[in-house]
Motif scaffolding. Structure first.
Motif, PDB file in Angstrom:
ATOM      1  N   VAL A   1       0.853  -1.177   0.000  1.00 34.15           N
ATOM      2  CA  VAL A   1       0.000   0.000   0.000  1.00 34.15           C
ATOM      3  C   VAL A   1       0.890   1.228   0.000  1.00 34.15           C
ATOM      4  O   VAL A   1       2.000   1.198   0.552  1.00 34.15           O
ATOM      5  CB  VAL A   1      -0.952   0.003   1.228  1.00 34.15           C
ATOM      6  N   TYR A   2       0.429   2.283  -0.643  1.00 34.66           N
ATOM      7  CA  TYR A   2       1.233   3.482  -0.819  1.00 34.66           C
ATOM      8  C   TYR A   2       0.457   4.713  -0.358  1.00 34.66           C
ATOM      9  O   TYR A   2      -0.768   4.778  -0.493  1.00 34.66           O
ATOM     10  CB  TYR A   2       1.619   3.653  -2.291  1.00 34.66           C
ATOM     11  N   LEU A   3       1.192   5.680   0.153  1.00 31.25           N
ATOM     12  CA  LEU A   3       0.603   6.955   0.537  1.00 31.25           C
ATOM     13  C   LEU A   3       1.384   8.058  -0.165  1.00 31.25           C
ATOM     14  O   LEU A   3       2.550   8.298   0.153  1.00 31.25           O
ATOM     15  CB  LEU A   3       0.651   7.155   2.053  1.00 31.25           C
ATOM     16  N   GLN A   4       0.753   8.690  -1.134  1.00 38.40           N
ATOM     17  CA  GLN A   4       1.357   9.818  -1.834  1.00 38.40           C
ATOM     18  C   GLN A   4       0.961  11.093  -1.112  1.00 38.40           C
ATOM     19  O   GLN A   4      -0.232  11.402  -0.989  1.00 38.40           O
ATOM     20  CB  GLN A   4       0.886   9.869  -3.289  1.00 38.40           C
ATOM     21  N   MET A   5       1.945  11.814  -0.627  1.00 35.91           N
ATOM     22  CA  MET A   5       1.693  13.022   0.161  1.00 35.91           C
ATOM     23  C   MET A   5       2.213  14.233  -0.597  1.00 35.91           C
ATOM     24  O   MET A   5       3.426  14.341  -0.841  1.00 35.91           O
ATOM     25  CB  MET A   5       2.382  12.904   1.520  1.00 35.91           C
ATOM     26  N   ASN A   6       1.316  15.106  -0.981  1.00 34.04           N
ATOM     27  CA  ASN A   6       1.660  16.328  -1.704  1.00 34.04           C
ATOM     28  C   ASN A   6       1.336  17.553  -0.860  1.00 34.04           C
ATOM     29  O   ASN A   6       0.587  17.473   0.114  1.00 34.04           O
ATOM     30  CB  ASN A   6       0.890  16.386  -3.019  1.00 34.04           C
ATOM     31  N   SER A   7       1.902  18.673  -1.250  1.00 32.41           N
ATOM     32  CA  SER A   7       1.649  19.944  -0.543  1.00 32.41           C
ATOM     33  C   SER A   7       1.832  19.769   0.958  1.00 32.41           C
ATOM     34  O   SER A   7       0.990  20.195   1.766  1.00 32.41           O
ATOM     35  CB  SER A   7       0.233  20.448  -0.856  1.00 32.41           C
ATOM     36  N   LEU A   8       2.929  19.165   1.338  1.00 33.72           N
ATOM     37  CA  LEU A   8       3.158  18.866   2.741  1.00 33.72           C
ATOM     38  C   LEU A   8       3.313  20.138   3.572  1.00 33.72           C
ATOM     39  O   LEU A   8       3.847  21.149   3.099  1.00 33.72           O
ATOM     40  CB  LEU A   8       4.397  17.984   2.891  1.00 33.72           C
ATOM     41  N   LYS A   9       2.838  20.040   4.802  1.00 36.00           N
ATOM     42  CA  LYS A   9       2.874  21.158   5.737  1.00 36.00           C
ATOM     43  C   LYS A   9       3.692  20.746   6.968  1.00 36.00           C
ATOM     44  O   LYS A   9       3.781  19.560   7.281  1.00 36.00           O
ATOM     45  CB  LYS A   9       1.459  21.522   6.184  1.00 36.00           C
ATOM     46  N   PRO A  10       4.236  21.706   7.698  1.00 36.63           N
ATOM     47  CA  PRO A  10       4.974  21.356   8.920  1.00 36.63           C
ATOM     48  C   PRO A  10       4.132  20.533   9.900  1.00 36.63           C
ATOM     49  O   PRO A  10       4.677  19.664  10.587  1.00 36.63           O
ATOM     50  CB  PRO A  10       5.335  22.721   9.502  1.00 36.63           C
ATOM     51  N   GLU A  11       2.839  20.760   9.931  1.00 36.99           N
ATOM     52  CA  GLU A  11       1.970  20.002  10.842  1.00 36.99           C
ATOM     53  C   GLU A  11       1.769  18.548  10.411  1.00 36.99           C
ATOM     54  O   GLU A  11       1.173  17.763  11.148  1.00 36.99           O
ATOM     55  CB  GLU A  11       0.607  20.684  11.013  1.00 36.99           C
ATOM     56  N   ASP A  12       2.276  18.191   9.235  1.00 36.24           N
ATOM     57  CA  ASP A  12       2.255  16.785   8.811  1.00 36.24           C
ATOM     58  C   ASP A  12       3.422  16.006   9.404  1.00 36.24           C
ATOM     59  O   ASP A  12       3.501  14.783   9.245  1.00 36.24           O
ATOM     60  CB  ASP A  12       2.313  16.679   7.283  1.00 36.24           C
ATOM     61  N   THR A  13       4.332  16.691  10.069  1.00 35.58           N
ATOM     62  CA  THR A  13       5.478  16.033  10.686  1.00 35.58           C
ATOM     63  C   THR A  13       5.024  15.033  11.741  1.00 35.58           C
ATOM     64  O   THR A  13       4.270  15.369  12.653  1.00 35.58           O
ATOM     65  CB  THR A  13       6.408  17.076  11.336  1.00 35.58           C
ATOM     66  N   ALA A  14       5.450  13.778  11.583  1.00 34.65           N
ATOM     67  CA  ALA A  14       5.028  12.703  12.481  1.00 34.65           C
ATOM     68  C   ALA A  14       5.723  11.412  12.073  1.00 34.65           C
ATOM     69  O   ALA A  14       6.344  11.343  11.009  1.00 34.65           O
ATOM     70  CB  ALA A  14       3.516  12.511  12.418  1.00 34.65           C
ATOM     71  N   VAL A  15       5.587  10.421  12.908  1.00 30.78           N
ATOM     72  CA  VAL A  15       5.927   9.060  12.515  1.00 30.78           C
ATOM     73  C   VAL A  15       4.675   8.461  11.877  1.00 30.78           C
ATOM     74  O   VAL A  15       3.598   8.499  12.482  1.00 30.78           O
ATOM     75  CB  VAL A  15       6.385   8.207  13.707  1.00 30.78           C
ATOM     76  N   TYR A  16       4.834   7.950  10.684  1.00 30.12           N
ATOM     77  CA  TYR A  16       3.710   7.376   9.945  1.00 30.12           C
ATOM     78  C   TYR A  16       3.758   5.855  10.060  1.00 30.12           C
ATOM     79  O   TYR A  16       4.787   5.236   9.786  1.00 30.12           O
ATOM     80  CB  TYR A  16       3.758   7.812   8.487  1.00 30.12           C
ATOM     81  N   TYR A  17       2.627   5.277  10.437  1.00 29.43           N
ATOM     82  CA  TYR A  17       2.525   3.845  10.652  1.00 29.43           C
ATOM     83  C   TYR A  17       1.569   3.213   9.650  1.00 29.43           C
ATOM     84  O   TYR A  17       0.457   3.700   9.436  1.00 29.43           O
ATOM     85  CB  TYR A  17       2.000   3.554  12.059  1.00 29.43           C
ATOM     86  N   CYS A  18       1.996   2.116   9.089  1.00 27.24           N
ATOM     87  CA  CYS A  18       1.138   1.304   8.237  1.00 27.24           C
ATOM     88  C   CYS A  18       0.299   0.392   9.134  1.00 27.24           C
ATOM     89  O   CYS A  18       0.786  -0.105  10.162  1.00 27.24           O
ATOM     90  CB  CYS A  18       1.999   0.479   7.299  1.00 27.24           C
TER      91      CYS A  18
END
Length: 123
Positions: free
Chosen positions: A79-96
């Motif tokens: 599975v894939y997550l394409q993240m565009n227009s990223l913002k500083p508030e998107d900063t995190a550890v991302y878990y599948c």
């Protein structure tokens, strides 16, 4: 037990893009609902996006709608997550996440987790 392995995290400037990948090596998880959650420092883990086993249905958190897309490759158990227009508030550890309850978007109900990949968005 399903092993999930994330990759693709990193450091990016605000407005940039990243693509996260999650694979389930050695295990057929093509029938599982799969998704992504994230956890920022000092905050609880939160839902980001989910896709059903066929790939025909998706759902996103309001905070990422229009910026993130989710897709899957059943043949690769990925599975894939394409993240565009990223913002500083998107900063995190991302878990599948994988399992029939991922669609509920409640972290406490998820059966299988990856170890996470760090995404840092600088301003």
């Amino acid at each position: 037990q399903v092993q999930l392995v994330e990759s693709g995290g990193g450091l990016v400037q605000a407005g940039g893009s990243l693509r996260l990948s999650c694979e389930a090596p050695g295990r057929t998880s093509s029938r599982y609902t799969m998704g992504w959650f994230r956890q920022a420092p000092g905050k609880e883990r939160e839902f980001v996006a989910v896709i059903n086993w066929s790939g025909g249905n998706t759902r996103f958190a309001d905070s990422v709608k229009g910026r993130f897309t989710i897709s899957r490759n059943g043949a690769k158990n990925a599975v894939y997550l394409q993240m565009n227009s990223l913002k500083p508030e998107d900063t995190a550890v991302y878990y599948c996440a994988a399992g029939p309850t991922v669609w509920d978007a409640e972290p406490e109900r998820v059966l299988y987790w990856g170890r996470g990949t760090q995404v840092t968005v600088s301003s």
